[in-house]
Motif scaffolding. Structure first.
Motif, PDB file in Angstrom:
ATOM      1  N   PRO A  59     -66.896-106.091  39.097  1.00  0.00           N
ATOM      2  CA  PRO A  59     -67.723-107.173  39.625  1.00  0.00           C
ATOM      3  C   PRO A  59     -69.024-106.679  40.271  1.00  0.00           C
ATOM      4  CG  PRO A  59     -65.841-106.805  41.049  1.00  0.00           C
ATOM      5  CD  PRO A  59     -65.657-105.926  39.852  1.00  0.00           C
ATOM      6  N   VAL A  60     -69.126-105.389  40.544  1.00  0.00           N
ATOM      7  CA  VAL A  60     -70.329-104.815  41.155  1.00  0.00           C
ATOM      8  C   VAL A  60     -70.757-103.598  40.352  1.00  0.00           C
ATOM      9  CG1 VAL A  60     -71.295-103.743  43.222  1.00  0.00           C
ATOM     10  CG2 VAL A  60     -69.628-105.577  43.452  1.00  0.00           C
ATOM     11  N   GLY A  61     -72.014-103.542  39.984  1.00  0.00           N
ATOM     12  CA  GLY A  61     -72.567-102.374  39.313  1.00  0.00           C
ATOM     13  C   GLY A  61     -72.300-102.347  37.825  1.00  0.00           C
ATOM     14  N   TRP A  62     -72.868-101.332  37.209  1.00  0.00           N
ATOM     15  CA  TRP A  62     -72.743-101.118  35.771  1.00  0.00           C
ATOM     16  C   TRP A  62     -71.934 -99.849  35.518  1.00  0.00           C
ATOM     17  CZ3 TRP A  62     -74.433-105.189  33.186  1.00  0.00           C
ATOM     18  CH2 TRP A  62     -75.419-105.987  33.768  1.00  0.00           C
ATOM     19  N   LYS A  63     -71.243 -99.839  34.405  1.00  0.00           N
ATOM     20  CA  LYS A  63     -70.421 -98.691  34.031  1.00  0.00           C
ATOM     21  C   LYS A  63     -71.259 -97.409  34.092  1.00  0.00           C
ATOM     22  CE  LYS A  63     -67.409 -96.997  30.386  1.00  0.00           C
ATOM     23  NZ  LYS A  63     -66.808 -97.293  29.085  1.00  0.00           N
ATOM     24  N   GLY A  64     -70.733 -96.394  34.772  1.00  0.00           N
ATOM     25  CA  GLY A  64     -71.409 -95.106  34.898  1.00  0.00           C
ATOM     26  C   GLY A  64     -72.239 -94.954  36.160  1.00  0.00           C
ATOM     27  N   GLU A  65     -72.448 -96.027  36.913  1.00  0.00           N
ATOM     28  CA  GLU A  65     -73.243 -95.944  38.140  1.00  0.00           C
ATOM     29  C   GLU A  65     -72.387 -95.518  39.327  1.00  0.00           C
ATOM     30  OE1 GLU A  65     -76.756 -99.280  37.920  1.00  0.00           O
ATOM     31  OE2 GLU A  65     -74.864 -99.838  38.837  1.00  0.00           O
ATOM     32  N   ARG A  66     -73.046 -94.974  40.324  1.00  0.00           N
ATOM     33  CA  ARG A  66     -72.425 -94.699  41.615  1.00  0.00           C
ATOM     34  C   ARG A  66     -73.067 -95.666  42.618  1.00  0.00           C
ATOM     35  NH1 ARG A  66     -70.932 -88.792  43.423  1.00  0.00           N
ATOM     36  NH2 ARG A  66     -69.342 -89.304  41.901  1.00  0.00           N
ATOM     37  N   ASP A  73     -63.408-106.467  56.099  1.00  0.00           N
ATOM     38  CA  ASP A  73     -62.022-106.137  55.729  1.00  0.00           C
ATOM     39  C   ASP A  73     -61.634-106.819  54.417  1.00  0.00           C
ATOM     40  OD1 ASP A  73     -61.430-104.439  57.884  1.00  0.00           O
ATOM     41  OD2 ASP A  73     -60.878-106.129  59.175  1.00  0.00           O
ATOM     42  N   VAL A  74     -62.066-108.080  54.230  1.00  0.00           N
ATOM     43  CA  VAL A  74     -61.753-108.818  53.003  1.00  0.00           C
ATOM     44  C   VAL A  74     -62.424-108.151  51.801  1.00  0.00           C
ATOM     45  CG1 VAL A  74     -62.067-111.030  51.813  1.00  0.00           C
ATOM     46  CG2 VAL A  74     -61.411-110.997  54.220  1.00  0.00           C
ATOM     47  N   GLY A  75     -63.683-107.785  51.939  1.00  0.00           N
ATOM     48  CA  GLY A  75     -64.403-107.111  50.856  1.00  0.00           C
ATOM     49  C   GLY A  75     -63.780-105.773  50.503  1.00  0.00           C
ATOM     50  N   TYR A  76     -63.329-105.033  51.515  1.00  0.00           N
ATOM     51  CA  TYR A  76     -62.688-103.742  51.272  1.00  0.00           C
ATOM     52  C   TYR A  76     -61.380-103.929  50.508  1.00  0.00           C
ATOM     53  CZ  TYR A  76     -60.702 -99.111  52.111  1.00  0.00           C
ATOM     54  OH  TYR A  76     -60.146 -97.866  51.960  1.00  0.00           O
ATOM     55  N   GLN A  77     -60.623-104.966  50.858  1.00  0.00           N
ATOM     56  CA  GLN A  77     -59.374-105.234  50.139  1.00  0.00           C
ATOM     57  C   GLN A  77     -59.656-105.554  48.678  1.00  0.00           C
ATOM     58  OE1 GLN A  77     -56.164-104.745  51.295  1.00  0.00           O
ATOM     59  NE2 GLN A  77     -55.806-104.942  49.110  1.00  0.00           N
ATOM     60  N   LYS A  78     -60.736-106.300  48.414  1.00  0.00           N
ATOM     61  CA  LYS A  78     -61.116-106.597  47.023  1.00  0.00           C
ATOM     62  C   LYS A  78     -61.496-105.309  46.283  1.00  0.00           C
ATOM     63  CE  LYS A  78     -62.696-111.301  47.814  1.00  0.00           C
ATOM     64  NZ  LYS A  78     -63.842-112.227  47.803  1.00  0.00           N
ATOM     65  N   ALA A  79     -62.175-104.398  46.973  1.00  0.00           N
ATOM     66  CA  ALA A  79     -62.535-103.113  46.358  1.00  0.00           C
ATOM     67  C   ALA A  79     -61.274-102.318  46.018  1.00  0.00           C
ATOM     68  CB  ALA A  79     -63.445-102.316  47.284  1.00  0.00           C
ATOM     69  N   LEU A  80     -60.295-102.314  46.923  1.00  0.00           N
ATOM     70  CA  LEU A  80     -59.032-101.615  46.649  1.00  0.00           C
ATOM     71  C   LEU A  80     -58.317-102.240  45.450  1.00  0.00           C
ATOM     72  CD1 LEU A  80     -57.687-101.016  50.273  1.00  0.00           C
ATOM     73  CD2 LEU A  80     -58.687 -99.324  48.722  1.00  0.00           C
ATOM     74  N   ASP A  81     -58.358-103.575  45.355  1.00  0.00           N
ATOM     75  CA  ASP A  81     -57.753-104.258  44.209  1.00  0.00           C
ATOM     76  C   ASP A  81     -58.459-103.868  42.911  1.00  0.00           C
ATOM     77  OD1 ASP A  81     -56.030-105.501  45.977  1.00  0.00           O
ATOM     78  OD2 ASP A  81     -57.139-107.405  45.999  1.00  0.00           O
ATOM     79  N   GLY A  86     -58.443-100.400  37.894  1.00  0.00           N
ATOM     80  CA  GLY A  86     -59.109 -99.385  37.096  1.00  0.00           C
ATOM     81  C   GLY A  86     -60.589 -99.634  36.855  1.00  0.00           C
ATOM     82  N   ASN A  87     -61.171-100.608  37.566  1.00  0.00           N
ATOM     83  CA  ASN A  87     -62.589-100.921  37.391  1.00  0.00           C
ATOM     84  C   ASN A  87     -63.509 -99.959  38.132  1.00  0.00           C
ATOM     85  OD1 ASN A  87     -62.078-103.188  35.782  1.00  0.00           O
ATOM     86  ND2 ASN A  87     -61.770-104.454  37.582  1.00  0.00           N
ATOM     87  N   ILE A  88     -63.043 -99.453  39.278  1.00  0.00           N
ATOM     88  CA  ILE A  88     -63.848 -98.535  40.092  1.00  0.00           C
ATOM     89  C   ILE A  88     -62.969 -97.397  40.586  1.00  0.00           C
ATOM     90  CG2 ILE A  88     -65.439-100.367  40.852  1.00  0.00           C
ATOM     91  CD1 ILE A  88     -64.045-100.236  43.630  1.00  0.00           C
ATOM     92  N   LYS A  89     -63.619 -96.331  41.042  1.00  0.00           N
ATOM     93  CA  LYS A  89     -62.921 -95.230  41.718  1.00  0.00           C
ATOM     94  C   LYS A  89     -63.674 -94.956  43.009  1.00  0.00           C
ATOM     95  CE  LYS A  89     -61.269 -90.488  41.362  1.00  0.00           C
ATOM     96  NZ  LYS A  89     -60.400 -90.699  42.463  1.00  0.00           N
ATOM     97  N   ILE A  90     -63.026 -95.205  44.135  1.00  0.00           N
ATOM     98  CA  ILE A  90     -63.634 -94.964  45.444  1.00  0.00           C
ATOM     99  C   ILE A  90     -63.603 -93.464  45.700  1.00  0.00           C
ATOM    100  CG2 ILE A  90     -63.461 -95.362  47.927  1.00  0.00           C
ATOM    101  CD1 ILE A  90     -62.164 -98.101  47.222  1.00  0.00           C
ATOM    102  N   ILE A  91     -64.784 -92.887  45.931  1.00  0.00           N
ATOM    103  CA  ILE A  91     -64.857 -91.442  46.160  1.00  0.00           C
ATOM    104  C   ILE A  91     -65.122 -91.107  47.624  1.00  0.00           C
ATOM    105  CG2 ILE A  91     -65.547 -90.892  43.802  1.00  0.00           C
ATOM    106  CD1 ILE A  91     -68.409 -90.574  44.910  1.00  0.00           C
ATOM    107  N   SER A  92     -65.521 -92.119  48.415  1.00  0.00           N
ATOM    108  CA  SER A  92     -65.796 -91.873  49.826  1.00  0.00           C
ATOM    109  C   SER A  92     -65.575 -93.163  50.608  1.00  0.00           C
ATOM    110  CB  SER A  92     -67.239 -91.399  49.993  1.00  0.00           C
ATOM    111  OG  SER A  92     -67.500 -91.068  51.337  1.00  0.00           O
ATOM    112  N   HIS A  93     -64.966 -93.035  51.780  1.00  0.00           N
ATOM    113  CA  HIS A  93     -64.740 -94.179  52.663  1.00  0.00           C
ATOM    114  C   HIS A  93     -65.053 -93.776  54.096  1.00  0.00           C
ATOM    115  CE1 HIS A  93     -62.334 -96.547  55.527  1.00  0.00           C
ATOM    116  NE2 HIS A  93     -62.753 -97.560  54.788  1.00  0.00           N
TER     117      HIS A  93
END
Length: 110
Positions: A59-66, A73-81, A86-93
């Motif tokens: 839902p955010v960004g284009w494939k291959g972007e960082r 808290d709600v937005g972070y939970q959506k990111a974890l979901d 498999g849509n994103i990989k969180i590399i830093s929090h």
């Protein structure tokens, strides 16, 4: 030395001061929010993530972007979901409190 530094800062714009802080902290610029984005200082902001976009379904960004985002808290939970899907990989929090960043680990991307 200190007086010269203070005088130099008084003659600088807020943008220049923010850029110096970004460089001093070793932060890189990514897509999404900037390092010193105003969202960082919002009372609802509790998390900062840097993530890689893995699919076109993200839902955010284009494939291959960082990207960097400041989230509630709600937005972070959506990111974890999205990471579980498999849509994103969180590399830093980092936890965010009053604009200050508290990284989970010292060696995380900034």
């Amino acid at each position: 030395m200190f007086c010269k530094e203070v005088l130099m800062q008084r003659n600088s714009t807020i943008g220049e001061l923010m850029e110096r802080k970004r460089i001093q902290d070793g932060a890189k610029e990514y897509q999404g929010h900037t390092y010193m984005d105003l969202a960082r200082f919002d009372d609802a902001t509790k998390h900062m993530i840097i993530f890689d976009v893995l699919t076109d379904e993200s839902p955010v960004g284009w494939k291959g972007e960082r990207n960097r985002l400041y989230l509630s808290d709600v937005g972070y939970q959506k990111a974890l979901d999205n990471q579980k899907a498999g849509n994103i990989k969180i590399i830093s929090h980092a936890a965010v409190a009053k604009g200050n960043l508290y990284y989970d680990h010292r060696d995380m991307a900034r």
